[in-house]
Write an enzyme that holds these catalytic residues in place. Sequence first.
Site, mmCIF file in Angstrom:
data_model
loop_
_atom_site.group_PDB
_atom_site.id
_atom_site.type_symbol
_atom_site.label_atom_id
_atom_site.label_comp_id
_atom_site.label_asym_id
_atom_site.label_seq_id
_atom_site.Cartn_x
_atom_site.Cartn_y
_atom_site.Cartn_z
ATOM 1 N N HIS A 1 45.028 29.650 38.679
ATOM 2 C CA HIS A 1 44.474 29.843 40.069
ATOM 3 C C HIS A 1 45.233 29.542 41.186
ATOM 4 O O HIS A 1 45.359 30.119 42.189
ATOM 5 C CB HIS A 1 43.361 28.673 40.048
ATOM 6 C CG HIS A 1 42.168 28.564 39.215
ATOM 7 N ND1 HIS A 1 41.576 27.706 38.651
ATOM 8 C CD2 HIS A 1 41.453 30.006 38.931
ATOM 9 C CE1 HIS A 1 40.473 28.354 37.927
ATOM 10 N NE2 HIS A 1 40.755 29.612 38.065
ATOM 11 N N ARG B 1 36.720 47.256 43.134
ATOM 12 C CA ARG B 1 36.355 46.932 41.716
ATOM 13 C C ARG B 1 35.072 46.462 41.970
ATOM 14 O O ARG B 1 34.627 45.163 42.280
ATOM 15 C CB ARG B 1 37.235 45.692 41.177
ATOM 16 C CG ARG B 1 38.686 46.442 41.006
ATOM 17 C CD ARG B 1 39.541 45.374 40.234
ATOM 18 N NE ARG B 1 40.623 45.907 39.490
ATOM 19 C CZ ARG B 1 42.000 46.059 39.915
ATOM 20 N NH1 ARG B 1 42.041 45.603 41.153
ATOM 21 N NH2 ARG B 1 43.115 46.442 39.052
ATOM 22 N N ARG C 1 46.847 43.501 27.168
ATOM 23 C CA ARG C 1 47.353 43.278 28.642
ATOM 24 C C ARG C 1 47.659 41.833 29.083
ATOM 25 O O ARG C 1 48.347 41.538 29.775
ATOM 26 C CB ARG C 1 46.983 44.254 29.646
ATOM 27 C CG ARG C 1 45.488 43.863 29.873
ATOM 28 C CD ARG C 1 44.815 44.935 30.755
ATOM 29 N NE ARG C 1 44.501 44.479 32.002
ATOM 30 C CZ ARG C 1 43.872 45.219 32.778
ATOM 31 N NH1 ARG C 1 43.282 46.395 32.594
ATOM 32 N NH2 ARG C 1 43.493 44.778 34.287
ATOM 33 N N CYS D 1 45.922 53.793 40.509
ATOM 34 C CA CYS D 1 45.568 52.481 41.051
ATOM 35 C C CYS D 1 45.682 51.532 40.169
ATOM 36 O O CYS D 1 45.542 50.217 40.733
ATOM 37 C CB CYS D 1 43.862 52.696 41.365
ATOM 38 S SG CYS D 1 42.922 52.953 39.882
ATOM 39 N N ASN E 1 47.072 50.041 34.235
ATOM 40 C CA ASN E 1 46.978 48.533 33.374
ATOM 41 C C ASN E 1 46.257 48.999 32.336
ATOM 42 O O ASN E 1 46.592 48.185 31.212
ATOM 43 C CB ASN E 1 46.119 47.784 34.398
ATOM 44 C CG ASN E 1 46.461 47.642 35.761
ATOM 45 O OD1 ASN E 1 47.680 47.877 36.058
ATOM 46 N ND2 ASN E 1 45.774 47.110 36.569
ATOM 47 N N ASP E 2 45.246 49.640 32.048
ATOM 48 C CA ASP E 2 44.603 49.935 30.815
ATOM 49 C C ASP E 2 45.209 51.101 30.094
ATOM 50 O O ASP E 2 45.367 51.037 28.763
ATOM 51 C CB ASP E 2 43.031 50.184 31.004
ATOM 52 C CG ASP E 2 42.209 48.970 30.903
ATOM 53 O OD1 ASP E 2 42.647 47.969 30.268
ATOM 54 O OD2 ASP E 2 41.244 49.030 31.836
ATOM 55 N N GLU F 1 42.416 56.310 31.985
ATOM 56 C CA GLU F 1 43.207 54.747 31.524
ATOM 57 C C GLU F 1 43.013 54.733 29.998
ATOM 58 O O GLU F 1 43.330 53.549 29.625
ATOM 59 C CB GLU F 1 42.436 53.552 32.353
ATOM 60 C CG GLU F 1 40.978 53.513 32.533
ATOM 61 C CD GLU F 1 40.666 52.439 33.037
ATOM 62 O OE1 GLU F 1 41.056 51.802 33.459
ATOM 63 O OE2 GLU F 1 38.981 52.519 33.298
ATOM 64 N N ARG G 1 34.467 52.258 42.106
ATOM 65 C CA ARG G 1 34.525 52.310 40.817
ATOM 66 C C ARG G 1 33.081 51.601 40.241
ATOM 67 O O ARG G 1 33.015 50.645 40.475
ATOM 68 C CB ARG G 1 35.676 51.310 39.941
ATOM 69 C CG ARG G 1 35.578 51.433 38.483
ATOM 70 C CD ARG G 1 36.617 50.966 37.899
ATOM 71 N NE ARG G 1 36.725 49.468 38.135
ATOM 72 C CZ ARG G 1 37.731 48.605 37.754
ATOM 73 N NH1 ARG G 1 38.930 49.225 37.521
ATOM 74 N NH2 ARG G 1 38.054 47.319 37.831
HETATM 75 C C1 PEP Z 1 43.538 49.767 35.401
HETATM 76 O O1 PEP Z 1 43.230 49.652 34.327
HETATM 77 O O2 PEP Z 1 44.788 50.229 35.841
HETATM 78 C C2 PEP Z 1 42.764 49.342 36.687
HETATM 79 C C3 PEP Z 1 43.209 49.596 37.725
HETATM 80 O O3 PEP Z 1 41.827 48.712 36.539
HETATM 81 P P1 PEP Z 1 41.676 47.372 35.898
HETATM 82 O O4 PEP Z 1 42.812 46.594 36.403
HETATM 83 O O5 PEP Z 1 40.758 46.431 36.843
HETATM 84 O O6 PEP Z 1 41.147 47.536 34.476
HETATM 85 MG MG MG Z 2 41.071 49.182 34.022
#
Ligand code: PEP
Ligand code: MG
Length: 568
Positions: A190, A297, A466, A503, A455-456, A432, A333
């Site tokens: 946090h 989000r 991750r 993104c 990210n995914d 993703e 999204r």
């Molecule tokens: C991603 O997966 O890159 C993404 C932007 O979404 P999140 O991090 O919310 O899964």
């Molecule tokens: Mg994602």
Amino acid sequence: MASHTLSAVAASAGIGTGKIFVVSSPDLSYEAGTCNDAPAEKERFEKAVNTFKEKILEKSDSLKEKAGPKEALILDRQLLLISDPSMSDEMLRLIAEGHSAEEAVDSVCNIFIRMFSGMDDELMCQRAADILDVRNSMLKLLLGLKDTDIASVPKGSILVARDLPPSLTSQIVRENINGIITEEGTRTSHIAIIARAMEIPLVCGAERVLELAKDGDTAIVDGDQGLALINPDREELDKYSELFQKRQRKIARLSQYLGKETVTADGQKLSLFCNIGTPEEAARVLEQSGEGIGLFRSEFLFMDKKAEPSEEEQFEAYKKIAEMMEGRPVIVRTLDVGGDKDIPYLNLKKEENPFLGLRAIRYSLAERQRFSLQLRALLRASAYGKVKIMIPLVTCIEELRSVKSMVEDIKTELDGQHIPYDKNIEIGCMIETPSASLIADILAREADFFSIGTNDLIQYTMCADRGNSGLSYLDSPFHPAVLRSVRHIIGCGKNAGIPVGMCGEAAADPLLIPLLISFGLKEFSVDPSSVLKCRHDIHKWNKKDADELTEKIMSLDNIDEIKKTLAD
Ligand code: PEP
Ligand code: MG
């Protein structure tokens, strides 16, 4: 005085020098034993709960102002916890059985803390930290102990603590704190989230710092390198003073990009959007001259609530963002639940592999009633700005077709009710998953846009969770597999004539920018605090240089070499 340099986790960027203020942990011990007057004990408990709630509301308001609404949600979550019958009923039961209020709070919280911290899941560990904070705050109230007074620490202080729970961080006066060092915690604690939002340099996990640091000692926090220097010598002080000045000059230089267009050195106009989690954050986007919302989000509207937001509540939230952005794109999204994002009242089924389970669009399509409400709210909001719908975790064309067909049905419904909406609302896919990447040519025929969720995409391409810090060496956009995938997705979008954005966090990585320019990415969507830096980085590159570098990079075979070549 001995000087010490401690290695720690670089959790919030920046450099701060100042005098140490040790935030000591209060003595929360109490006398155990049976209690004869259960009704009086119950009253004492209820009084403490009420005071706790009042204080949390005050602190949450203060944190909202200082760090932002998303950060304040951390505290709001504590309200839900203390009101949760599975906790409060059990505490009341113990009190009725003759236990003291302290004992009831302590033992019930400890059961939940043990349960959540034993789970190998970052979100659950955060839940354990929330309950620990609730327990300590409640014990302080019952024992009549005062909160540590962080609000009045003098200007130029460096806070040193075991950990700083949200109930304390809300008291921070930004102007007075030059940095924070904690003995525990990680980049996802946090305090790390809040320090980044408040732009306070922070290093976490500095072992033995509480043993070595004394009130009034000098310290330097290097939130860029992950170092804590206790009683640094003259040479170190001078070196850091210079680094600090250099950093300040850089920040001042970046302000020249406020309100400017995002163009490459050879004049190619690109779009620089922002990722947000709450409607209020849209103000920060405008402040930093973001050119739109590349990722809202929407699950944040659902999280930390007791019940799901109605169509009306959702509509108001989407409309608010659309109006604030005054015609700039707002890509929302749809609910991305599951995986690491749990929403208790949705009663998601426990799965063996939640990241590979019924999450995101899979969940929405399995819960059509609920999903229609979100789509209706989005369509209605599209009458107030440039709202676009983005589908998370797409893996096959049927998912896109199902959403499009639901949207068409809702359009007919809205027409019948004479409710306005954007008839040309765009529907795009987040790319993703390896599957979506491999069929990007197919998806591009029917999607209005793509946005690459690195990210995914990285986690699924690399088969590496991750959130697992032990696998962080695989969590890299620079792995040749990820780079090839990104190049392929952008190429498919280009061939089909649809815009492709990014993104995921990687969009703000300065080393990746030349490659993205060369591949033909048109939209970057980053955290509001990264807009100016990203615009600056994009301005440095022209297509020819970016292409030459990219050709060289794409011939290399491993992350280290790729990163080294890019950094040279
Ligand atoms: C991603 O997966 O890159 C993404 C932007 O979404 P999140 O991090 O919310 O899964
Ligand atoms: Mg994602």
